[in-house]
Design a protein around this motif. Structure first.
Motif, PDB file in Angstrom:
ATOM      1  N   HIS A   1      -7.014  -2.383  -4.370  1.00 50.34           N
ATOM      2  CA  HIS A   1      -6.012  -3.421  -4.634  1.00 50.34           C
ATOM      3  C   HIS A   1      -4.736  -2.790  -5.174  1.00 50.34           C
ATOM      4  CE1 HIS A   1      -9.732  -6.119  -5.058  1.00 50.34           C
ATOM      5  NE2 HIS A   1      -9.152  -6.384  -3.901  1.00 50.34           N
TER       6      HIS A   1
ATOM      7  N   SER B   1       0.833  -1.196   0.000  1.00 41.41           N
ATOM      8  CA  SER B   1       0.000   0.000   0.000  1.00 41.41           C
ATOM      9  C   SER B   1       0.870   1.248   0.000  1.00 41.41           C
ATOM     10  CB  SER B   1      -0.915   0.008   1.226  1.00 41.41           C
ATOM     11  OG  SER B   1      -1.860  -1.038   1.152  1.00 41.41           O
TER      12      SER B   1
ATOM     13  N   HIS C   1      -4.665  -0.735   0.610  1.00 41.67           N
ATOM     14  CA  HIS C   1      -5.176  -2.102   0.626  1.00 41.67           C
ATOM     15  C   HIS C   1      -5.553  -2.577   2.026  1.00 41.67           C
ATOM     16  CE1 HIS C   1      -4.498  -6.601  -0.425  1.00 41.67           C
ATOM     17  NE2 HIS C   1      -5.740  -6.271  -0.658  1.00 41.67           N
TER      18      HIS C   1
END
Length: 262
Positions: A72, A33, A107
């Motif tokens: 995602h 992330s 994420h």
């Protein structure tokens, strides 16, 4: 407003990436992330979408936006080469860089935020008084909770309507009474979470990407199963997050849903 400013707002208003780091450290997981592509330009607009796809990039371009925020990770594992002849991910990333489109991915920190994607899955299913399967210092992942008692077939109808979900697979008797639910956004079924659901008295287990032996194990325990698409289980909560924070941006923003994946 620059990419770093949007990133700071996301960390402040939803959850910092350090929550993802904690999740990974505690449960031996992996994530990527953060800011994935930073073209260094002033942000003209922000498009929120679950995945970085060619359709999402086309939408951003049509709107004149140069920042995409995904759930995602746009890059998950290491990339050793860029093959632009036959690799959709590489093509999409290259299109972003060539078009000056920056990308942020949030994420596991958004999954596990106190009011994150897993939280909104629970609320969308009508959950109250939830117990968290994998608690973190702030928030957590996986929940078992109470809902108003209803027959399974009617609960499924509610799920389909609330989550705009067309591709739903159900295992269980139509008139089984549902008053306790276990839910896990994304691919959340494993031995620990199945045990947590059973100990929490769950009548039905809701998740996605489930394997045959997992469904069989739950049914052997008398627990009904509802399998959503991965997209449907998370798009709902990601859009809720967007709607909650969108007014904090100093630029235009929109949300993009790929309805074919619901």
């Amino acid at each position: 407003m620059k990419v770093e400013d949007v990133y700071a707002l996301l960390e402040k208003e939803v959850a910092p990436v350090s929550l993802s780091d904690e999740f990974c450290s505690k449960h031996k997981m992996y994530d990527n992330s953060g800011i994935i592509i930073n073209c260094g330009s002033q942000v003209t607009g922000v498009l929120f979408t679950l995945d970085l796809t060619q359709e999402a990039v086309a939408q951003a371009k049509a709107l004149g936006f140069n920042l995409i925020v995904t759930h995602h990770p746009a890059i998950y594992g290491g990339i050793s080469s860029f093959d632009l002849t036959d690799n959709p991910q590489a093509k999409t990333l290259a299109e972003c860089m060539n078009g000056g489109i920056s990308v942020i991915s949030m994420h596991l920190n958004f999954d596990a935020a106190p009011q994150g994607i897993d939280y909104y899955l629970c609320k969308g299913l009508g959950g109250e008084n939830a117990e968290i399967a994998a608690p973190l210092s702030n928030g957590g992942y996986g929940r078992v909770y109470s809902v108003a008692t209803v027959a399974l077939k009617d609960f499924v109808k509610k799920v389909k309507k609330e989550f705009s979900a067309e591709k739903v697979i159900t295992y269980g008797e139509d008139y089984k009474k549902i008053s306790r639910v276990a839910s896990f956004c994304g691919a959340g079924c494993d031995d620990y979470n199945m045990d947590f659901a059973a100990k929490g008295g769950a009548d039905v287990f809701v998740s996605s990407d489930m394997k045959h032996h997992e469904i069989l194990a739950l049914r052997q325990r008398g627990i009904a199963v509802i399998v959503l698409t991965h997209y449907a289980s998370e798009n709902y909560g990601f859009e809720k997050i967007y709607l909650k924070i969108k007014d904090g941006f100093k630029v235009k923003s929109e949300y993009f849903t790929d309805t074919a994946l619901l």
